[in-house]
Motif scaffolding. Structure first.
Motif, PDB file in Angstrom:
ATOM      1  N   ALA A   1       0.671  -1.126  -0.098  1.00 13.18           N
ATOM      2  CA  ALA A   1      -0.141  -0.034   0.083  1.00 13.18           C
ATOM      3  C   ALA A   1       0.866   1.160  -0.077  1.00 13.18           C
ATOM      4  O   ALA A   1       0.639   2.337  -0.738  1.00 13.18           O
ATOM      5  CB  ALA A   1      -1.028  -0.027   1.223  1.00 13.18           C
ATOM      6  N   ARG A   2       1.873   1.156   0.919  1.00  9.56           N
ATOM      7  CA  ARG A   2       3.032   2.368   1.093  1.00  9.56           C
ATOM      8  C   ARG A   2       3.519   2.614  -0.397  1.00  9.56           C
ATOM      9  O   ARG A   2       3.836   3.656  -1.068  1.00  9.56           O
ATOM     10  CB  ARG A   2       3.715   2.301   1.935  1.00  9.56           C
ATOM     11  N   LYS A   3       3.870   1.387  -1.039  1.00  9.47           N
ATOM     12  CA  LYS A   3       4.733   1.725  -2.428  1.00  9.47           C
ATOM     13  C   LYS A   3       3.658   2.348  -3.264  1.00  9.47           C
ATOM     14  O   LYS A   3       4.189   3.017  -4.184  1.00  9.47           O
ATOM     15  CB  LYS A   3       5.060   0.218  -2.939  1.00  9.47           C
ATOM     16  N   ALA A   4       2.491   1.878  -3.491  1.00  9.75           N
ATOM     17  CA  ALA A   4       1.477   2.382  -4.288  1.00  9.75           C
ATOM     18  C   ALA A   4       1.458   4.065  -3.999  1.00  9.75           C
ATOM     19  O   ALA A   4       1.303   4.503  -5.143  1.00  9.75           O
ATOM     20  CB  ALA A   4       0.240   1.753  -4.029  1.00  9.75           C
ATOM     21  N   GLU A   5       1.445   4.303  -2.950  1.00 10.11           N
ATOM     22  CA  GLU A   5       1.457   5.829  -2.531  1.00 10.11           C
ATOM     23  C   GLU A   5       2.588   6.661  -2.927  1.00 10.11           C
ATOM     24  O   GLU A   5       2.495   7.592  -3.692  1.00 10.11           O
ATOM     25  CB  GLU A   5       1.271   6.034  -1.093  1.00 10.11           C
ATOM     26  N   LEU A   6       3.903   5.790  -2.993  1.00  6.78           N
ATOM     27  CA  LEU A   6       5.003   6.588  -3.472  1.00  6.78           C
ATOM     28  C   LEU A   6       4.957   6.549  -4.903  1.00  6.78           C
ATOM     29  O   LEU A   6       5.479   7.531  -5.350  1.00  6.78           O
ATOM     30  CB  LEU A   6       6.311   5.752  -3.051  1.00  6.78           C
ATOM     31  N   ILE A   7       4.437   5.559  -5.641  1.00  5.94           N
ATOM     32  CA  ILE A   7       4.247   5.613  -7.163  1.00  5.94           C
ATOM     33  C   ILE A   7       3.418   6.875  -7.531  1.00  5.94           C
ATOM     34  O   ILE A   7       3.749   7.614  -8.375  1.00  5.94           O
ATOM     35  CB  ILE A   7       3.841   4.440  -7.678  1.00  5.94           C
ATOM     36  N   VAL A   8       2.258   7.081  -6.798  1.00  8.06           N
ATOM     37  CA  VAL A   8       1.491   8.205  -7.369  1.00  8.06           C
ATOM     38  C   VAL A   8       2.175   9.681  -6.944  1.00  8.06           C
ATOM     39  O   VAL A   8       2.164  10.539  -7.626  1.00  8.06           O
ATOM     40  CB  VAL A   8       0.225   8.131  -6.233  1.00  8.06           C
ATOM     41  N   GLU A   9       2.855   9.637  -5.813  1.00 11.76           N
ATOM     42  CA  GLU A   9       3.654  10.900  -5.059  1.00 11.76           C
ATOM     43  C   GLU A   9       4.855  11.115  -6.180  1.00 11.76           C
ATOM     44  O   GLU A   9       5.013  12.503  -6.384  1.00 11.76           O
ATOM     45  CB  GLU A   9       4.109  10.563  -3.964  1.00 11.76           C
ATOM     46  N   ARG A  10       5.393  10.186  -6.720  1.00 15.48           N
ATOM     47  CA  ARG A  10       6.660  10.521  -7.516  1.00 15.48           C
ATOM     48  C   ARG A  10       6.194  10.639  -9.169  1.00 15.48           C
ATOM     49  O   ARG A  10       7.094  10.818  -9.771  1.00 15.48           O
ATOM     50  CB  ARG A  10       7.843   9.631  -7.164  1.00 15.48           C
ATOM     51  N   ALA A  11       5.065  10.342  -9.466  1.00 15.70           N
ATOM     52  CA  ALA A  11       4.789  10.265 -10.817  1.00 15.70           C
ATOM     53  C   ALA A  11       5.076  11.597 -11.508  1.00 15.70           C
ATOM     54  O   ALA A  11       5.584  11.542 -12.731  1.00 15.70           O
ATOM     55  CB  ALA A  11       3.354   9.703 -11.082  1.00 15.70           C
ATOM     56  N   ALA A  12       4.830  12.566 -10.949  1.00 16.31           N
ATOM     57  CA  ALA A  12       4.789  13.870 -11.564  1.00 16.31           C
ATOM     58  C   ALA A  12       6.373  14.119 -11.911  1.00 16.31           C
ATOM     59  O   ALA A  12       6.905  14.852 -13.005  1.00 16.31           O
ATOM     60  CB  ALA A  12       4.300  14.878 -10.501  1.00 16.31           C
ATOM     61  N   ASP A  13       7.365  13.706 -10.733  1.00 14.91           N
ATOM     62  CA  ASP A  13       8.821  13.974 -10.832  1.00 14.91           C
ATOM     63  C   ASP A  13       9.155  13.374 -12.024  1.00 14.91           C
ATOM     64  O   ASP A  13       9.804  13.598 -12.976  1.00 14.91           O
ATOM     65  CB  ASP A  13       9.302  13.711  -9.710  1.00 14.91           C
ATOM     66  N   TRP A  14       8.833  11.792 -12.138  1.00 18.22           N
ATOM     67  CA  TRP A  14       9.180  11.185 -13.259  1.00 18.22           C
ATOM     68  C   TRP A  14       8.896  11.698 -14.604  1.00 18.22           C
ATOM     69  O   TRP A  14       9.510  11.600 -15.602  1.00 18.22           O
ATOM     70  CB  TRP A  14       8.749   9.615 -13.174  1.00 18.22           C
ATOM     71  N   GLN A  15       7.701  12.031 -14.829  1.00 14.36           N
ATOM     72  CA  GLN A  15       6.928  12.953 -16.012  1.00 14.36           C
ATOM     73  C   GLN A  15       7.840  14.016 -16.556  1.00 14.36           C
ATOM     74  O   GLN A  15       8.061  14.145 -17.433  1.00 14.36           O
ATOM     75  CB  GLN A  15       5.648  12.988 -15.942  1.00 14.36           C
ATOM     76  N   HIS A  16       8.217  14.769 -15.476  1.00 14.90           N
ATOM     77  CA  HIS A  16       9.040  15.939 -15.670  1.00 14.90           C
ATOM     78  C   HIS A  16      10.428  15.543 -16.390  1.00 14.90           C
ATOM     79  O   HIS A  16      11.059  16.062 -17.237  1.00 14.90           O
ATOM     80  CB  HIS A  16       9.077  16.763 -14.388  1.00 14.90           C
ATOM     81  N   SER A  17      11.042  14.571 -15.703  1.00 21.71           N
ATOM     82  CA  SER A  17      12.245  14.149 -15.938  1.00 21.71           C
ATOM     83  C   SER A  17      12.371  13.400 -17.423  1.00 21.71           C
ATOM     84  O   SER A  17      13.203  13.584 -18.109  1.00 21.71           O
ATOM     85  CB  SER A  17      13.007  13.048 -14.941  1.00 21.71           C
TER      86      SER A  17
END
Length: 216
Positions: A190-206
Motif C-alpha cells: 500500500a505504501r509503495k503504491a502511494e509513493l508511485i503516485v507521489e513521484r509520478a509527476a517528477d518522473w514525467q517531468h524528468s
C-alpha cells in the motif's frame, strides 16, 4: 534517496569460522577449484585468552575472496555434525528458514559453468541439494563441510533500469512501514503504491526534460 558517491569496489572477503579445515580445503580447493591465495598465522593476537589461529583465503573470482578462521584448541560447540550457524543453538525455536537465510552466493557466467559446478558437487561428499530458477537467476545449493549454505548462481536475463527503480521504491516503502505499529506485506504494498503516485509527476517531468535534450 542516497546521493553519496559509489566508491566501493566489491567484496574483499567474507569470513567464517571452521572446526574442519581439512574438509573446508577439500570442498573449496579440491572440489570447486578455488585456489588458496593467502594465509595468516596469528600467534598471540587479540585480547588475553584469545587462541592462536590460522586465517586462510580462497580466490572465488573477480578479485573476491572467501576466508576461514581455524582456532587452535577450540572444541566444537556440539557433538558431531557441522557447526555452521551454531549460534542458533542458543534459541531452540529459531526456524530453519531464518538460519538458511545466512548464506554465500557465488556468481558464474552461464548455464555451462553452473552445470560444471553441479557435476563437481554431485561427484563429491557435498552433492547439490536444490536447483531453483528464481525471478532473474538460476541457482544450485549445497552445504559446505561447516554447515554453511553455499549458492552458485547464474543470471537468466539482465536486470533492467525499471527493476532498479522498483527496488528503490520497495526499500523506501519498507523503511516507512517498519517504523509503524504493524509492519506487513500488505502495508508495504500500500505504501509503495502511494509513493508511485507521489513521484509520478517528477518522473514525467524528468522524461520530458530528457526528451527535450535529445531533440536539440
Amino acid at each position: 534517496m542516497n546521493d553519496l558517491p559509489h566508491i566501493a569496489r566489491g567484496v574483499d572477503h567474507v569470513a567464517y569460522p571452521t572446526f574442519d579445515p581439512a574438509g573446508t580445503v577439500r570442498f573449496y580447493r579440491d572440489v570447486l577449484g578455488f585456489p588458496v591465495v593467502h594465509s595468516i598465522c596469528a600467534a598471540g593476537w587479540g585480547p588475553e585468552r584469545h587462541p592462536d589461529f590460522i586465517h586462510f583465503f580462497f580466490d572465488i573470482g573477480n578479485g573476491d575472496r572467501l576466508a576461514f578462521f581455524y582456532y587452535f584448541g577450540l572444541e566444537p560447540f556440539v557433538e558431531g555434525g557441522p557447526q555452521g550457524d551454531s549460534y542458533s543453538r542458543f534459541a531452540e525455536d529459531v526456524p530453519l528458514f531464518f538460519i538458511r537465510s545466512r548464506h554465500l552466493a557465488i556468481h558464474v557466467d552461464g548455464e555451462d559453468e553452473l552445470m560444471e559446478y553441479r557435476r563437481r558437487l554431485d561427484g563429491s561428499e557435498w552433492p547439490v541439494e536444490m536447483q531453483i530458477q528464481h525471478e532473474t537467476i538460476e541457482s544450485i545449493y549445497t552445504h559446505d563441510p561447516n554447515g554453511y549454505m553455499i549458492e552458485i548462481t547464474r543470471a537468466l536475463r539482465p536486470v533492467t533500469p525499471q527493476e532498479d527503480l522498483d527496488a528503490n521504491l520497495t526499500i523506501d516503502a519498507l523503511l516507512d512501514v517498519v517504523v509503524g505499529p504493524a509492519p506487513s506485506m500488505d502495508a508495504l504494498l500500500a505504501r509503495k503504491a502511494e509513493l508511485i503516485v507521489e513521484r509520478a509527476a517528477d518522473w514525467q517531468h524528468s522524461a520530458r526534460t530528457g526528451a527535450e535534450v535529445i531533440a536539440r
